[in-house]
Design a protein around this motif. Structure first.
Motif, PDB file in Angstrom:
ATOM      1  N   LEU A 121       0.826  -1.209   0.000  1.00 42.21           N
ATOM      2  CA  LEU A 121       0.000   0.000   0.000  1.00 42.21           C
ATOM      3  C   LEU A 121       0.859   1.257   0.000  1.00 42.21           C
ATOM      4  O   LEU A 121       0.532   2.254  -0.659  1.00 42.21           O
ATOM      5  N   LYS A 122       1.966   1.235   0.720  1.00 41.24           N
ATOM      6  CA  LYS A 122       2.901   2.362   0.696  1.00 41.24           C
ATOM      7  C   LYS A 122       3.425   2.581  -0.709  1.00 41.24           C
ATOM      8  O   LYS A 122       3.479   3.717  -1.193  1.00 41.24           O
ATOM      9  N   ARG A 123       3.835   1.492  -1.370  1.00 41.93           N
ATOM     10  CA  ARG A 123       4.374   1.611  -2.730  1.00 41.93           C
ATOM     11  C   ARG A 123       3.328   2.141  -3.712  1.00 41.93           C
ATOM     12  O   ARG A 123       3.667   2.822  -4.669  1.00 41.93           O
ATOM     13  N   CYS A 124       2.061   1.819  -3.462  1.00 46.52           N
ATOM     14  CA  CYS A 124       0.980   2.281  -4.345  1.00 46.52           C
ATOM     15  C   CYS A 124       0.635   3.748  -4.124  1.00 46.52           C
ATOM     16  O   CYS A 124      -0.061   4.346  -4.933  1.00 46.52           O
ATOM     17  N   GLY A 125       1.073   4.302  -3.000  1.00 48.30           N
ATOM     18  CA  GLY A 125       0.778   5.700  -2.726  1.00 48.30           C
ATOM     19  C   GLY A 125      -0.394   5.934  -1.799  1.00 48.30           C
ATOM     20  O   GLY A 125      -0.877   7.060  -1.686  1.00 48.30           O
ATOM     21  N   CYS A 126      -0.870   4.879  -1.128  1.00 52.46           N
ATOM     22  CA  CYS A 126      -1.919   5.090  -0.126  1.00 52.46           C
ATOM     23  C   CYS A 126      -1.329   5.940   0.996  1.00 52.46           C
ATOM     24  O   CYS A 126      -0.207   5.697   1.440  1.00 52.46           O
ATOM     25  N   SER A 127      -2.078   6.917   1.448  1.00 55.39           N
ATOM     26  CA  SER A 127      -1.551   7.807   2.486  1.00 55.39           C
ATOM     27  C   SER A 127      -2.048   7.451   3.880  1.00 55.39           C
ATOM     28  O   SER A 127      -1.462   7.886   4.867  1.00 55.39           O
ATOM     29  N   GLU A 128      -3.103   6.670   3.967  1.00 51.48           N
ATOM     30  CA  GLU A 128      -3.623   6.245   5.263  1.00 51.48           C
ATOM     31  C   GLU A 128      -4.056   4.791   5.172  1.00 51.48           C
ATOM     32  O   GLU A 128      -4.473   4.319   4.108  1.00 51.48           O
ATOM     33  N   VAL A 129      -3.961   4.110   6.297  1.00 53.54           N
ATOM     34  CA  VAL A 129      -4.398   2.716   6.373  1.00 53.54           C
ATOM     35  C   VAL A 129      -5.094   2.499   7.709  1.00 53.54           C
ATOM     36  O   VAL A 129      -4.890   3.251   8.653  1.00 53.54           O
ATOM     37  N   GLN A 130      -5.891   1.451   7.761  1.00 52.91           N
ATOM     38  CA  GLN A 130      -6.514   1.052   9.017  1.00 52.91           C
ATOM     39  C   GLN A 130      -6.731  -0.451   8.969  1.00 52.91           C
ATOM     40  O   GLN A 130      -6.821  -1.036   7.900  1.00 52.91           O
ATOM     41  N   GLY A 131      -6.760  -1.060  10.129  1.00 48.16           N
ATOM     42  CA  GLY A 131      -7.005  -2.485  10.174  1.00 48.16           C
ATOM     43  C   GLY A 131      -6.426  -3.132  11.414  1.00 48.16           C
ATOM     44  O   GLY A 131      -5.786  -2.472  12.243  1.00 48.16           O
ATOM     45  N   PHE A 132      -6.644  -4.415  11.529  1.00 49.35           N
ATOM     46  CA  PHE A 132      -6.225  -5.177  12.701  1.00 49.35           C
ATOM     47  C   PHE A 132      -4.715  -5.219  12.864  1.00 49.35           C
ATOM     48  O   PHE A 132      -4.224  -5.510  13.946  1.00 49.35           O
ATOM     49  N   PHE A 133      -3.955  -4.940  11.808  1.00 41.87           N
ATOM     50  CA  PHE A 133      -2.506  -4.895  11.922  1.00 41.87           C
ATOM     51  C   PHE A 133      -2.085  -3.863  12.977  1.00 41.87           C
ATOM     52  O   PHE A 133      -1.071  -4.001  13.627  1.00 41.87           O
ATOM     53  N   PHE A 134      -2.913  -2.834  13.157  1.00 38.39           N
ATOM     54  CA  PHE A 134      -2.603  -1.750  14.081  1.00 38.39           C
ATOM     55  C   PHE A 134      -3.330  -1.867  15.409  1.00 38.39           C
ATOM     56  O   PHE A 134      -2.957  -1.231  16.381  1.00 38.39           O
ATOM     57  N   GLY A 135      -4.387  -2.644  15.465  1.00 35.97           N
ATOM     58  CA  GLY A 135      -5.122  -2.809  16.706  1.00 35.97           C
ATOM     59  C   GLY A 135      -6.451  -3.496  16.478  1.00 35.97           C
ATOM     60  O   GLY A 135      -7.035  -3.394  15.407  1.00 35.97           O
ATOM     61  N   ARG A 136      -6.895  -4.175  17.483  1.00 34.22           N
ATOM     62  CA  ARG A 136      -8.178  -4.878  17.461  1.00 34.22           C
ATOM     63  C   ARG A 136      -9.250  -4.004  18.102  1.00 34.22           C
ATOM     64  O   ARG A 136      -8.934  -3.079  18.860  1.00 34.22           O
ATOM     65  N   PRO A 137     -10.531  -4.295  17.845  1.00 37.32           N
ATOM     66  CA  PRO A 137     -11.597  -3.551  18.533  1.00 37.32           C
ATOM     67  C   PRO A 137     -11.425  -3.666  20.050  1.00 37.32           C
ATOM     68  O   PRO A 137     -10.989  -4.701  20.554  1.00 37.32           O
ATOM     69  N   LEU A 138     -11.761  -2.580  20.734  1.00 38.87           N
ATOM     70  CA  LEU A 138     -11.585  -2.525  22.182  1.00 38.87           C
ATOM     71  C   LEU A 138     -12.883  -2.171  22.884  1.00 38.87           C
ATOM     72  O   LEU A 138     -13.735  -1.480  22.326  1.00 38.87           O
ATOM     73  N   ALA A 139     -12.983  -2.602  24.133  1.00 42.21           N
ATOM     74  CA  ALA A 139     -14.099  -2.182  24.975  1.00 42.21           C
ATOM     75  C   ALA A 139     -13.953  -0.684  25.239  1.00 42.21           C
ATOM     76  O   ALA A 139     -12.840  -0.153  25.258  1.00 42.21           O
TER      77      ALA A 139
END
Length: 156
Positions: A121-139
Protein backbone atom coordinates in the motif's frame (compact mmCIF):
# COMPACT_ATOMS: atom_id res chain seq x y z
CA UNK A 1 -32.78 18.44 6.94
CA UNK A 2 -29.36 16.93 7.51
CA UNK A 3 -27.27 20.13 7.29
CA UNK A 4 -28.88 22.02 10.19
CA UNK A 5 -28.60 18.94 12.41
CA UNK A 6 -24.88 18.55 11.66
CA UNK A 7 -24.19 22.25 12.17
CA UNK A 8 -26.14 22.24 15.44
CA UNK A 9 -24.24 19.17 16.66
CA UNK A 10 -20.94 20.86 15.83
CA UNK A 11 -21.97 24.00 17.68
CA UNK A 12 -23.19 22.10 20.75
CA UNK A 13 -20.08 19.92 20.90
CA UNK A 14 -17.67 22.76 20.35
CA UNK A 15 -15.52 20.76 17.95
CA UNK A 16 -14.12 22.25 14.78
CA UNK A 17 -15.95 21.27 11.61
CA UNK A 18 -12.62 20.15 10.14
CA UNK A 19 -12.48 17.47 12.85
CA UNK A 20 -15.67 15.88 11.52
CA UNK A 21 -15.11 13.28 8.82
CA UNK A 22 -18.23 11.67 7.38
CA UNK A 23 -18.13 8.53 5.29
CA UNK A 24 -20.67 8.00 2.54
CA UNK A 25 -21.27 4.61 1.01
CA UNK A 26 -21.79 4.31 -2.70
CA UNK A 27 -25.40 3.25 -2.13
CA UNK A 28 -26.22 6.76 -0.92
CA UNK A 29 -24.96 8.10 -4.23
CA UNK A 30 -26.92 5.71 -6.45
CA UNK A 31 -29.66 8.25 -6.92
CA UNK A 32 -27.87 11.55 -6.45
CA UNK A 33 -30.04 14.61 -5.99
CA UNK A 34 -29.47 18.33 -6.00
CA UNK A 35 -30.42 18.34 -2.33
CA UNK A 36 -27.67 15.85 -1.48
CA UNK A 37 -25.10 17.70 -3.55
CA UNK A 38 -26.04 21.03 -1.94
CA UNK A 39 -25.84 19.49 1.54
CA UNK A 40 -22.38 18.09 0.91
CA UNK A 41 -21.13 21.33 -0.61
CA UNK A 42 -22.54 23.40 2.27
CA UNK A 43 -20.96 21.20 4.92
CA UNK A 44 -17.70 21.00 2.98
CA UNK A 45 -17.55 24.79 2.78
CA UNK A 46 -17.89 24.83 6.60
CA UNK A 47 -14.93 22.47 6.90
CA UNK A 48 -16.55 19.05 7.23
CA UNK A 49 -14.65 16.41 5.28
CA UNK A 50 -16.17 13.54 3.31
CA UNK A 51 -14.92 10.11 2.37
CA UNK A 52 -16.42 7.75 -0.17
CA UNK A 53 -16.38 4.39 1.61
CA UNK A 54 -15.67 1.02 -0.02
CA UNK A 55 -15.00 2.61 -3.38
CA UNK A 56 -15.35 0.10 -6.19
CA UNK A 57 -17.56 -2.44 -4.45
CA UNK A 58 -20.94 -1.18 -5.59
CA UNK A 59 -22.09 0.77 -8.56
CA UNK A 60 -19.23 3.22 -8.59
CA UNK A 61 -19.15 6.00 -11.03
CA UNK A 62 -16.03 8.03 -11.44
CA UNK A 63 -18.41 10.95 -11.78
CA UNK A 64 -18.93 10.83 -8.00
CA UNK A 65 -15.29 11.72 -7.44
CA UNK A 66 -15.64 14.97 -9.31
CA UNK A 67 -19.31 15.80 -8.62
CA UNK A 68 -19.17 15.66 -4.84
CA UNK A 69 -16.73 17.36 -2.48
CA UNK A 70 -14.85 14.27 -1.36
CA UNK A 71 -11.58 14.65 0.52
CA UNK A 72 -10.82 10.97 0.82
CA UNK A 73 -11.46 7.69 -0.96
CA UNK A 74 -11.41 4.46 1.01
CA UNK A 75 -10.30 1.27 -0.72
CA UNK A 76 -12.45 -1.63 0.39
CA UNK A 77 -11.08 -4.44 2.53
CA UNK A 78 -12.08 -7.01 -0.07
CA UNK A 79 -9.42 -5.62 -2.44
CA UNK A 80 -6.79 -5.13 0.26
CA UNK A 81 -7.20 -8.76 1.39
CA UNK A 82 -5.63 -10.04 -1.83
CA UNK A 83 -2.60 -7.78 -2.03
CA UNK A 84 0.16 -8.18 -2.87
CA UNK A 85 -0.25 -11.75 -4.18
CA UNK A 86 -3.51 -11.61 -6.16
CA UNK A 87 -2.76 -9.73 -9.36
CA UNK A 88 -6.33 -8.49 -9.94
CA UNK A 89 -6.67 -7.08 -6.42
CA UNK A 90 -3.20 -5.53 -6.62
CA UNK A 91 -4.07 -3.85 -9.93
CA UNK A 92 -7.35 -2.48 -8.57
CA UNK A 93 -5.71 -1.12 -5.41
CA UNK A 94 -2.89 0.46 -7.42
CA UNK A 95 -5.34 2.03 -9.90
CA UNK A 96 -7.62 3.48 -7.19
CA UNK A 97 -4.62 4.81 -5.24
CA UNK A 98 -3.18 6.43 -8.36
CA UNK A 99 -6.53 7.91 -9.37
CA UNK A 100 -7.19 9.26 -5.88
CA UNK A 101 -3.74 10.83 -5.65
CA UNK A 102 -4.07 12.47 -9.08
CA UNK A 103 -7.41 13.94 -8.00
CA UNK A 104 -5.82 15.33 -4.84
CA UNK A 105 -7.70 12.95 -2.54
CA UNK A 106 -6.39 11.20 0.53
CA UNK A 107 -6.35 7.48 -0.20
CA UNK A 108 -7.16 5.22 2.76
CA UNK A 109 -6.97 1.44 2.59
CA UNK A 110 -9.04 -0.55 5.07
CA UNK A 111 -8.55 -4.05 6.34
CA UNK A 112 -4.75 -4.11 6.64
CA UNK A 113 -3.79 -7.22 8.58
CA UNK A 114 -0.25 -8.03 7.41
CA UNK A 115 3.05 -6.19 7.04
CA UNK A 116 3.31 -7.20 3.37
CA UNK A 117 -0.03 -5.50 2.68
CA UNK A 118 1.20 -2.34 4.39
CA UNK A 119 4.38 -2.29 2.31
CA UNK A 120 2.42 -2.80 -0.92
CA UNK A 121 0.00 0.00 0.00
CA UNK A 122 2.90 2.36 0.70
CA UNK A 123 4.37 1.61 -2.73
CA UNK A 124 0.98 2.28 -4.34
CA UNK A 125 0.78 5.70 -2.73
CA UNK A 126 -1.92 5.09 -0.13
CA UNK A 127 -1.55 7.81 2.49
CA UNK A 128 -3.62 6.25 5.26
CA UNK A 129 -4.40 2.72 6.37
CA UNK A 130 -6.51 1.05 9.02
CA UNK A 131 -7.00 -2.49 10.17
CA UNK A 132 -6.22 -5.18 12.70
CA UNK A 133 -2.51 -4.90 11.92
CA UNK A 134 -2.60 -1.75 14.08
CA UNK A 135 -5.12 -2.81 16.71
CA UNK A 136 -8.18 -4.88 17.46
CA UNK A 137 -11.60 -3.55 18.53
CA UNK A 138 -11.59 -2.53 22.18
CA UNK A 139 -14.10 -2.18 24.98
CA UNK A 140 -15.00 1.47 25.63
CA UNK A 141 -13.04 1.68 28.90
CA UNK A 142 -9.88 0.37 27.22
CA UNK A 143 -10.39 2.68 24.27
CA UNK A 144 -10.41 5.68 26.59
CA UNK A 145 -7.06 4.54 28.01
CA UNK A 146 -5.60 4.41 24.51
CA UNK A 147 -7.31 7.55 23.20
CA UNK A 148 -4.06 9.10 22.03
CA UNK A 149 -3.30 6.05 19.87
CA UNK A 150 -5.24 5.95 16.59
CA UNK A 151 -6.48 2.77 14.96
CA UNK A 152 -5.66 4.24 11.55
CA UNK A 153 -2.27 5.52 10.59
CA UNK A 154 -0.87 7.99 8.13
CA UNK A 155 1.78 6.27 6.07
CA UNK A 156 2.72 9.20 3.84
Amino acid sequence: CFVPKVLEALERSGIEASSLHLELTESILLEPSEELEEALVTLSERGVEFCIDDFGTGYSSLKYLRSFPFHKVKIAREFVDGVPHQADDASIVDAVATLGAKLGLIVLAEGVERAEQLEFLKRCGCSEVQGFFFGRPLAPDLLVELASERLWRSIA
